[in-house]
Scaffold this active site. Structure first.
Site, PDB file in Angstrom:
ATOM      1  N   PRO A   1     -12.880 -10.506 -12.274  1.00  0.00           N
ATOM      2  CG  PRO A   1     -13.274 -10.132 -10.017  1.00  0.00           C
ATOM      3  CD  PRO A   1     -13.005 -11.225 -10.999  1.00  0.00           C
TER       4      PRO A   1
ATOM      5  CG  HIS B   1      -2.009  -1.086   1.081  1.00  0.00           C
ATOM      6  ND1 HIS B   1      -2.212  -2.040   2.054  1.00  0.00           N
ATOM      7  CD2 HIS B   1      -2.889  -1.374   0.084  1.00  0.00           C
ATOM      8  CE1 HIS B   1      -3.179  -2.849   1.677  1.00  0.00           C
ATOM      9  NE2 HIS B   1      -3.601  -2.476   0.484  1.00  0.00           N
TER      10      HIS B   1
ATOM     11  CG  ASP C   1      -5.357  -1.934  -4.122  1.00  0.00           C
ATOM     12  OD1 ASP C   1      -4.804  -2.986  -4.480  1.00  0.00           O
ATOM     13  OD2 ASP C   1      -5.603  -1.663  -2.931  1.00  0.00           O
TER      14      ASP C   1
END
Length: 279
Positions: free
Chosen positions: A162, A60, A155
């Site tokens: 998907p 992150h 992200d």
């Protein structure tokens, strides 16, 4: 009961000893939450490692801070994917962020992350600057107005299921269109070892769509090969390479991985075989 929990990729296993806490199939994917002694609780989607409590900062911080320390403004941010909340949490550490749209296609990822991995999203979930939308991020970008975001972050998981539509020209062109002048786009761009073909294709496409695009290299030890990348793109100049001094100072003490010094090295750590392919 504990045992090995593995991601299988091209004849190699990447695993932890742990136990499965939850496993279910949403309309989009298989979601697994585990507990391990080494990395704490973790999340897999369709059998692929996404995050863990003692791994998530490697990912992150690397995605967020080169973009949010480099953009001219950070008032409006769009995060596509990121249902565990970690990217939003790191963005909202920047006081200049006034509004953050988080668009996650699978609401169960958000719900299970908030229940079992609350430290990853942390205070982001209750921050009034965050607006969560459970929906299709590809459609969101296509429908957004021109010049509507200062930073766009993708992200997403690997380019299948998907997340498959997050890796194509049409989507990247919409991301460029909705960026304000001085804005930055960033995406996770896979491993240069375990996903070499995908990595190269993404970087080349982003270089074609934007005036400037550069991969940054780091590590997420639980991911395939452990060696990972994030690619940053902008128009007019590669502003993601020059962190704003004040913004960097405001967040640096709370970072475990990112710093201006680390960022400089990570952009320069491009391996020779990748540099040759991109030249």
């Amino acid at each position: 009961m504990s045992g090995w929990i593995d991601e299988h990729h091209r004849g190699v296993r990447y695993g932890l000893i742990g136990e499965v806490l939850v496993e279910e199939t949403s309309p989009f994917q298989r979601i697994t939450v585990i507990r391990s002694e080494r990395y704490g609780r973790g999340l897999l989607l369709d059998g692929c490692w996404m995050t863990a409590e003692r791994q998530e900062r490697h990912y992150h911080e690397s995605l967020v801070h080169p973009a949010l320390c480099g953009a001219t403004s950070v008032a409006r941010v769009l995060v596509i994917g990121g249902g565990d909340g970690g990217t939003a949490r790191e963005c909202l550490r920047h006081q200049g962020v006034e509004h953050l749209d988080l668009v996650e296609i699978d609401g169960r990822v958000v719900e299970l992350s908030r229940e079992y991995l609350p430290s990853i999203g942390g205070s982001a979930w209750t921050d009034p600057r965050l607006r969560l939308t459970v929906g299709d991020g590809i459609a969101w970008a296509a429908a957004a107005a021109d010049n509507s975001y200062d930073v766009v972050l993708v992200d997403g998981s690997d380019p299948a299921g998907p997340a498959e539509g997050l890796f194509n020209r049409s989507f990247f062109e919409h991301c460029r269109r909705i960026l304000r002048p001085g804005g930055i786009f960033a995406t996770q761009s896979e491993s240069p070892e375990a996903f070499q073909e995908v990595h190269l294709a993404m970087v080349k496409l982003l270089k074609d769509v934007f005036d400037h695009a550069d991969p940054l290299y780091g590590w997420v030890p639980m991911y395939p090969s452990g060696w990972w990348s994030w690619t940053f793109a902008a128009m007019d100049q590669p502003r993601y390479r020059q962190p704003n001094t004040n913004r960097a100072a405001a967040i640096a003490d709370g970072c475990h991985i990112w710093s201006p010094r680390w960022q400089r090295g990570a952009f320069e750590a491009i391996p020779a075989f990748i540099a040759r392919e991109l030249s």
